[in-house]
Design a protein around this motif. Structure first.
Motif, PDB file in Angstrom:
ATOM      1  N   SER A 184       2.446  -8.923  -2.021  1.00 53.32           N
ATOM      2  CA  SER A 184       1.899  -9.531  -0.780  1.00 53.32           C
ATOM      3  C   SER A 184       1.877  -8.401   0.084  1.00 53.32           C
ATOM      4  CB  SER A 184       1.195 -10.672  -0.107  1.00 53.32           C
ATOM      5  OG  SER A 184       0.738 -11.812  -1.378  1.00 53.32           O
ATOM      6  N   VAL A 185       3.534  -8.779   0.286  1.00 53.78           N
ATOM      7  CA  VAL A 185       3.702  -7.648   1.807  1.00 53.78           C
ATOM      8  C   VAL A 185       3.776  -6.088   1.016  1.00 53.78           C
ATOM      9  CG1 VAL A 185       6.595  -6.770   2.617  1.00 53.78           C
ATOM     10  CG2 VAL A 185       5.767  -9.085   1.665  1.00 53.78           C
ATOM     11  N   PHE A 186       3.055  -6.457   0.071  1.00 53.90           N
ATOM     12  CA  PHE A 186       3.383  -3.936  -0.442  1.00 53.90           C
ATOM     13  C   PHE A 186       1.653  -4.130  -0.425  1.00 53.90           C
ATOM     14  CE2 PHE A 186       6.735  -4.219  -4.166  1.00 53.90           C
ATOM     15  CZ  PHE A 186       7.628  -4.311  -2.938  1.00 53.90           C
ATOM     16  N   ILE A 237      -0.044  -1.140   2.425  1.00 59.04           N
ATOM     17  CA  ILE A 237      -0.720   0.085   2.286  1.00 59.04           C
ATOM     18  C   ILE A 237      -2.026  -0.305   2.504  1.00 59.04           C
ATOM     19  CG2 ILE A 237      -1.828   0.792   0.101  1.00 59.04           C
ATOM     20  CD1 ILE A 237       0.099  -0.112  -1.835  1.00 59.04           C
ATOM     21  N   ALA A 238      -1.889  -1.442   3.281  1.00 59.52           N
ATOM     22  CA  ALA A 238      -3.575  -1.688   4.289  1.00 59.52           C
ATOM     23  C   ALA A 238      -3.414  -0.779   5.187  1.00 59.52           C
ATOM     24  CB  ALA A 238      -3.910  -2.858   4.133  1.00 59.52           C
ATOM     25  N   LEU A 239      -1.900  -0.550   5.895  1.00 57.12           N
ATOM     26  CA  LEU A 239      -1.722  -0.673   7.260  1.00 57.12           C
ATOM     27  C   LEU A 239      -1.695   1.480   6.631  1.00 57.12           C
ATOM     28  CD1 LEU A 239       1.501  -3.551   8.723  1.00 57.12           C
ATOM     29  CD2 LEU A 239      -1.271  -2.231   9.160  1.00 57.12           C
ATOM     30  N   VAL A 240      -1.154   1.608   5.981  1.00 59.02           N
ATOM     31  CA  VAL A 240      -0.872   3.030   5.587  1.00 59.02           C
ATOM     32  C   VAL A 240      -2.255   3.778   5.604  1.00 59.02           C
ATOM     33  CG1 VAL A 240      -0.444   5.124   4.627  1.00 59.02           C
ATOM     34  CG2 VAL A 240       0.862   2.675   4.812  1.00 59.02           C
ATOM     35  N   ARG A 284      -4.540   3.762   9.253  1.00 62.38           N
ATOM     36  CA  ARG A 284      -3.901   4.712  10.061  1.00 62.38           C
ATOM     37  C   ARG A 284      -4.354   6.390   9.995  1.00 62.38           C
ATOM     38  NH1 ARG A 284       2.702   2.897  10.851  1.00 62.38           N
ATOM     39  NH2 ARG A 284       2.075   0.432  12.437  1.00 62.38           N
ATOM     40  N   GLY A 285      -4.271   6.033   8.513  1.00 60.52           N
ATOM     41  CA  GLY A 285      -5.132   7.662   7.896  1.00 60.52           C
ATOM     42  C   GLY A 285      -3.587   8.562   7.857  1.00 60.52           C
ATOM     43  N   THR A 286      -2.437   7.691   6.979  1.00 59.99           N
ATOM     44  CA  THR A 286      -1.075   8.017   7.340  1.00 59.99           C
ATOM     45  C   THR A 286      -0.954   8.706   5.824  1.00 59.99           C
ATOM     46  OG1 THR A 286      -0.123   6.915   8.631  1.00 59.99           O
ATOM     47  CG2 THR A 286       1.464   8.401   7.505  1.00 59.99           C
TER      48      THR A 286
END
Length: 261
Positions: free
Chosen positions: A91-93, A97-100, A103-105
């Motif tokens: 869940s943390v992973f 990944i959803a945040l990355v 943000r379009g990183t």
């Protein structure tokens, strides 16, 4: 004995998750520079301050190793604890990944150490699916009243083999996607109507080549060049021969004229 099939399913899930986390641990620590590469990929995600990247990376590797250990311990309720720990870690992973992606990183995924693919939607779906699988298996393992008779060896072998194959496909996801992408790029593109019309239409150079004779043979075949070329000396000789042939006839005509008169 109706619950026995569920035992094999849970065994396959435990084996799958154990192999996945084991591959992740080995990929991050085996080989020179593997852990440093994982730290750089974690720093590239821009989720943590620079001073926390290395400690968090070490904590991730330790947590993954502990999950593997709890999943294989032959202790009562150890499997449920290991499955729940795997669900929390996944869940943390998934959240990271959803945040990355949000943000379009442009970050690299070093989840299993060797792969260097850009974080994409497939990684989010992979981790989300593993999370759902771990949560479901954890709840089922904790609540379902399984019989104490154990499992049959043949069924256990099949369950372990299924788990290993599934884990191999998950670990090699990036390689499989790259392989299919390279194969599709090598295939010839379909010929559309516009491309076909462009290929069939004569170019300007082709029209010019058709308008101009290509060789001396074409020049000889041209209607204006059907007659042989005139030769000055031959023409003069032919005219002299014709004039000489006409002289006797004129003389004979002169002699015959007076005699008839």
């Amino acid at each position: 004995m109706r619950e026995l099939p569920m035992q094999y399913v849970l065994l396959a899930v435990r084996c799958l998750l154990c192999v996945v986390f084991l591959a992740a641990v080995v990929g991050k620590v085996a080989g020179a520079g593997a852990f440093s590469s994982f730290c750089r990929s974690l720093h590239g995600m821009r989720l943590l301050p620079a001073e926390l990247v290395r400690p968090v990376a070490a904590a991730v590797v330790t947590a993954e190793a502990l999950v593997c250990l709890t999943l294989v311990l032959p202790v009562r309720h150890a499997a449920a604890v290991g499955l729940m720990a795997a669900a929390v870690l996944l869940s943390v992973f998934t959240g990271g990944i959803a945040l990355v992606l949000g943000r379009g990183t442009d970050a690299r995924c070093r989840c299993f150490g060797s792969a260097d693919a850009v974080v994409g939607a497939r990684h989010l779906l992979r981790n989300a699916g593993l999370t759902v699988l771990a949560v479901t298996a954890s709840v089922t393992s904790a609540l379902a009243p399984f019989p104490t008779g154990g499992v049959r060896p043949a069924g256990a072998v099949v369950a372990v083999a299924a788990g290993v194959v599934g884990a191999a496909l998950i670990v090699m996801l990036d390689d499989i996607v790259s392989l299919f992408a390279a194969g599709s790029a090598a295939l010839p593109r379909p010929v559309t109507e516009e491309v076909l019309a462009h290929r069939l239409a004569p170019s300007t150079d082709t029209r010019i080549r058709h308008a101009i004779p290509r060789s001396s043979r074409d020049l000889r075949r041209h209607p204006l060049h059907d007659r042989p070329a005139a030769h000055p000396r031959r023409d003069q000789a032919a005219e002299g021969a014709h004039a000489t042939a006409r002289l006797p006839s004129r003389r004979s005509a002169g002699r015959d004229g007076p005699e008839g008169g």
